[in-house]
Design a protein around this motif. Structure first.
Motif, PDB file in Angstrom:
ATOM      1  N   GLY A 423     -66.791  34.655  13.727  1.00  0.00           N
ATOM      2  CA  GLY A 423     -67.247  33.652  14.488  1.00  0.00           C
ATOM      3  C   GLY A 423     -68.389  32.961  13.886  1.00  0.00           C
ATOM      4  O   GLY A 423     -68.738  33.066  12.869  1.00  0.00           O
ATOM      5  N   GLN A 424     -69.034  32.018  14.695  1.00  0.00           N
ATOM      6  CA  GLN A 424     -70.138  30.969  14.157  1.00  0.00           C
ATOM      7  C   GLN A 424     -71.375  31.789  13.766  1.00  0.00           C
ATOM      8  O   GLN A 424     -72.031  31.514  12.818  1.00  0.00           O
ATOM      9  N   THR A 425     -71.607  32.632  14.749  1.00  0.00           N
ATOM     10  CA  THR A 425     -72.725  33.432  14.605  1.00  0.00           C
ATOM     11  C   THR A 425     -72.645  34.732  14.622  1.00  0.00           C
ATOM     12  O   THR A 425     -72.399  35.509  15.985  1.00  0.00           O
ATOM     13  N   PRO A 426     -72.172  35.505  13.294  1.00  0.00           N
ATOM     14  CA  PRO A 426     -71.937  36.948  13.515  1.00  0.00           C
ATOM     15  C   PRO A 426     -72.943  37.730  13.811  1.00  0.00           C
ATOM     16  O   PRO A 426     -74.149  37.383  13.933  1.00  0.00           O
ATOM     17  N   ARG A 486     -71.963  34.359   7.122  1.00  0.00           N
ATOM     18  CA  ARG A 486     -70.499  34.152   7.349  1.00  0.00           C
ATOM     19  C   ARG A 486     -69.772  35.013   6.324  1.00  0.00           C
ATOM     20  O   ARG A 486     -68.717  35.639   6.702  1.00  0.00           O
ATOM     21  N   ARG A 487     -70.247  35.312   5.205  1.00  0.00           N
ATOM     22  CA  ARG A 487     -69.491  36.294   4.334  1.00  0.00           C
ATOM     23  C   ARG A 487     -69.479  37.575   4.679  1.00  0.00           C
ATOM     24  O   ARG A 487     -68.615  38.328   4.654  1.00  0.00           O
ATOM     25  N   LEU A 503     -60.507  32.839  14.003  1.00  0.00           N
ATOM     26  CA  LEU A 503     -61.559  32.392  13.184  1.00  0.00           C
ATOM     27  C   LEU A 503     -62.312  31.338  14.152  1.00  0.00           C
ATOM     28  O   LEU A 503     -61.247  30.236  14.509  1.00  0.00           O
ATOM     29  N   ASP A 504     -63.450  31.247  14.582  1.00  0.00           N
ATOM     30  CA  ASP A 504     -63.962  30.345  15.305  1.00  0.00           C
ATOM     31  C   ASP A 504     -65.306  29.491  14.653  1.00  0.00           C
ATOM     32  O   ASP A 504     -66.210  30.195  14.461  1.00  0.00           O
ATOM     33  N   GLU A 505     -64.657  28.381  14.311  1.00  0.00           N
ATOM     34  CA  GLU A 505     -65.693  27.622  13.319  1.00  0.00           C
ATOM     35  C   GLU A 505     -66.518  28.598  12.147  1.00  0.00           C
ATOM     36  O   GLU A 505     -67.693  28.471  12.290  1.00  0.00           O
ATOM     37  N   ALA A 533     -57.181  29.561  13.717  1.00  0.00           N
ATOM     38  CA  ALA A 533     -58.689  29.122  13.453  1.00  0.00           C
ATOM     39  C   ALA A 533     -58.908  28.061  14.290  1.00  0.00           C
ATOM     40  O   ALA A 533     -58.382  27.017  14.290  1.00  0.00           O
ATOM     41  N   ALA A 534     -60.086  28.076  15.095  1.00  0.00           N
ATOM     42  CA  ALA A 534     -60.672  26.850  15.495  1.00  0.00           C
ATOM     43  C   ALA A 534     -61.659  26.368  14.644  1.00  0.00           C
ATOM     44  O   ALA A 534     -62.637  26.845  14.243  1.00  0.00           O
ATOM     45  N   THR A 535     -61.412  24.836  14.306  1.00  0.00           N
ATOM     46  CA  THR A 535     -62.339  24.444  13.486  1.00  0.00           C
ATOM     47  C   THR A 535     -62.291  22.856  13.523  1.00  0.00           C
ATOM     48  O   THR A 535     -61.373  22.165  14.026  1.00  0.00           O
ATOM     49  N   HIS A 536     -63.444  22.187  12.932  1.00  0.00           N
ATOM     50  CA  HIS A 536     -63.709  20.612  12.870  1.00  0.00           C
ATOM     51  C   HIS A 536     -63.442  20.499  11.286  1.00  0.00           C
ATOM     52  O   HIS A 536     -63.432  19.418  10.716  1.00  0.00           O
ATOM     53  N   SER A 537     -63.504  21.369  10.390  1.00  0.00           N
ATOM     54  CA  SER A 537     -63.532  21.197   8.925  1.00  0.00           C
ATOM     55  C   SER A 537     -62.058  21.190   8.672  1.00  0.00           C
ATOM     56  O   SER A 537     -61.112  21.674   8.704  1.00  0.00           O
ATOM     57  N   GLU A 538     -61.778  19.537   7.829  1.00  0.00           N
ATOM     58  CA  GLU A 538     -60.663  19.485   7.176  1.00  0.00           C
ATOM     59  C   GLU A 538     -60.221  20.216   6.088  1.00  0.00           C
ATOM     60  O   GLU A 538     -59.101  20.600   5.971  1.00  0.00           O
TER      61      GLU A 538
END
Length: 550
Positions: A423-426, A486-487, A503-505, A533-538
């Motif tokens: 997730g975004q905030t592990p 994140r790692r 995967l959330d962002e 995966a939910a993402t805004h990253s291209e």
């Protein structure tokens, strides 16, 4: 909170919960009670040795010595037996509290949000409520077990020396028990109200901390401080009321115990002097009189021990209603284990959260082939995270079906053990870096942890710390950068042999360079798994086999 009867007595369901809670510590509880019963036998040995030594004292110290040794050994063994009982009771209480805390925290996580209690009240039940069980199982339960048998053993021993003294002790037991029961009923209601006041104060405090920006914005500090102060004063008054009743009940118990011992002392004294104003079927000598008098307080010692621990019972029973409430659990139990990456299909899915009327999804369809990597893109609020939460049973499936390998998710059961989550905030727990990685799989070896740490690129973080994997980090992740966190989450995903990866962002809020360095690690983690995966990253979406825009 679940209701109690008018006098604060637990209802049958709550008593059944208390009995069930005791099962993990049953052997240790019984052992603690047995040691207390054996303690009475040691008391009989002490009284008998002392009485016999006193009777033989005119014949010289040599004649009394063996009996003095018996008294000394019995006295020393009483201290040992008390310690053994306390240790066994503490061990039982620890086992029972650990089990109760796991259940309470699990219920806290899975509980439906409309159960009528604030988060503070629920947290108080999980923390203070579980801790209130300590005295009940460590002290009260063993004392209650011993109090049934030990007084009768002591009275039976007295009866061999003086049946009349035994009769006096037996006749004074009922008033003692009645007085303890009446005081206990009064204390139960006061303890229940005190625990409820504590839960309300905890909930009020937590709610006000959450609303602190609004309180400051509307300049309501003084009003809210006054409300907290009044709640704290109310809790203090109820606590004093509980203590007042506890002290009163102790005084009542001591009065009856002292009165009983005094009656035995008066009878033995007048019998020895031959001054009894009425005939009795026995004539006492010094040895028998001294034995009866020395053992008389021991008849009430188990009852006094029970009375001293009676407040522990009230504290526990005040907490039981909050701990034994039925829990609205939305997460099913696991029924199957997926050995390989499954195919997942969303069919006509409709999701409506309880506090809204507008559906997040209505008639939504999506196929995730086995082992595929699907990227969900779209504006914030489009429902990307909701789809992930559906698989974790954290979002309500209002209508439609989610199929896993063509089986309904309800039939498959809880998928959480078969999902690796990034997730975004592990989550960071206070402990070593190795401990935090091993949260994904507790039985992982040191070599496996080191391997995944190297694969995700945590070598830099390890090199910067003298202790490496044993470096201590606090619950805030102090010293770890956003990329390193994140790692760490990806290391957990690699360590967990789960066929599904969510995967959330995972690259949100990272600088472009840090996000770029994570992409190969994400690609490796997704290999061989069904990945969503939910993402805004291209850049992250470009790794996927296909992209679905919501």
């Amino acid at each position: 909170m679940a209701s109690m009867t008018a006098h604060g007595v637990l209802d049958p369901r709550q008593r059944a919960w208390l009995r069930a809670a005791a099962k993990p510590g049953d052997p240790a509880l019984q052992l603690a009670g047995v040691w207390l019963i054996v303690d009475v036998l040691a008391a009989i040995g002490f009284a008998g040795g002392l009485a016999r030594a006193l009777a033989l004292l005119p014949q010289g110290l040599a004649a009394s010595a063996p009996w003095l040794v018996l008294a000394a050994v019995s006295l020393a063994s009483r201290g040992l037996l008390s310690g053994l009982s306390a240790r066994a009771g503490a061990r039982a209480a620890a086992e029972i509290k650990a089990q109760a805390r796991r259940q309470a925290v699990g219920a806290l996580i899975d509980r439906a949000p409309d159960d009528g209690r604030s988060a503070g009240e629920r947290m108080t039940a999980a923390v203070e409520g579980v801790e209130a069980l300590d005295g009940y199982f460590a002290r009260f339960a063993p004392a209650r077990f011993a109090a049934v048998v030990a007084p009768l053993l002591a009275i039976a021993a007295v009866a061999f020396a003086s049946p009349v003294s035994a009769g006096i002790l037996l006749a004074t037991l009922p008033p003692f028990v009645v007085g303890m029961a009446l005081a206990g009923l009064a204390a139960a209601d006061a303890s229940r109200k005190q625990f409820q006041a504590l839960a309300r104060l905890s909930g009020l405090f937590l709610d006000r901390v959450r609303a602190l920006p609004l309180i400051l914005a509307f300049q309501a500090e003084e009003a809210q401080s006054g409300r907290l102060a009044r709640s704290a004063d109310n809790l203090a008054e109820r606590t004093i009321s509980v203590l007042r009743i506890a002290f009163l009940s102790t005084g009542v118990m001591e009065f009856f115990a002292a009165l009983s011992v005094a009656l035995v002392a008066v009878y033995c004294g007048f019998n020895l002097l031959g001054l009894l104003p009425f005939p009795v079927p026995e004539t006492l000598d010094l040895q028998r009189a001294f034995f009866a008098l020395a053992l008389a307080p021991e008849v009430y010692a188990p009852m006094r021990r029970l009375a001293a621990a009676y407040h522990d019972r009230q504290l526990a029973e005040a907490a039981v209603p909050a701990l034994s409430e039925p829990v609205s659990v939305t997460r099913p139990t696991a029924k199957a284990v997926l050995a390989t990456a499954p195919a997942i299909r969303f069919e006509a899915v409709r999701v409506v959260y309880p506090d809204t009327d507008r559906p997040v999804f209505d008639g939504f369809d999506l196929d995730l082939p086995a082992g595929s990597f699907t990227a969900l893109t779209g504006a914030s609020g489009a429902g990307k995270s909701t789809l992930l939460h559906l698989l974790l049973h954290l979002a309500p499936l209002t209508d439609g079906e989610v199929l896993v390998d063509d089986r309904p998710m309800a039939e498959v059961g809880d998928l959480a053990p078969m999902i690796a989550w990034v997730g975004q905030t592990p989550l960071i727990a206070a402990g070593t870096l190795a401990d935090n990685i091993a949260l994904a799989r507790r039985n992982a070896t040191r070599a496996e942890i080191a391997e995944v740490a190297e694969r995700v690129g945590l070598t830099g973080a390890l090199a910067a710390r003298p202790d490496g994997l044993d470096a201590w980090i606090d619950e805030r992740g102090g010293g770890l950068s956003g990329g390193e966190r994140r790692r760490l989450a990806l290391a957990r995903a690699l360590l967990k042999p789960a066929p599904i990866l969510l995967l959330d962002e995972p690259t949100a809020n990272l600088d472009p360079e840090a996000a770029e360095r994570l992409l190969p690690v994400i690609a490796e983690a997704a290999r061989g798994r069904t990945t969503l995966a939910a993402t805004h990253s291209e850049a992250l979406a470009a790794l996927a086999d296909r992209r679905v825009r919501l």
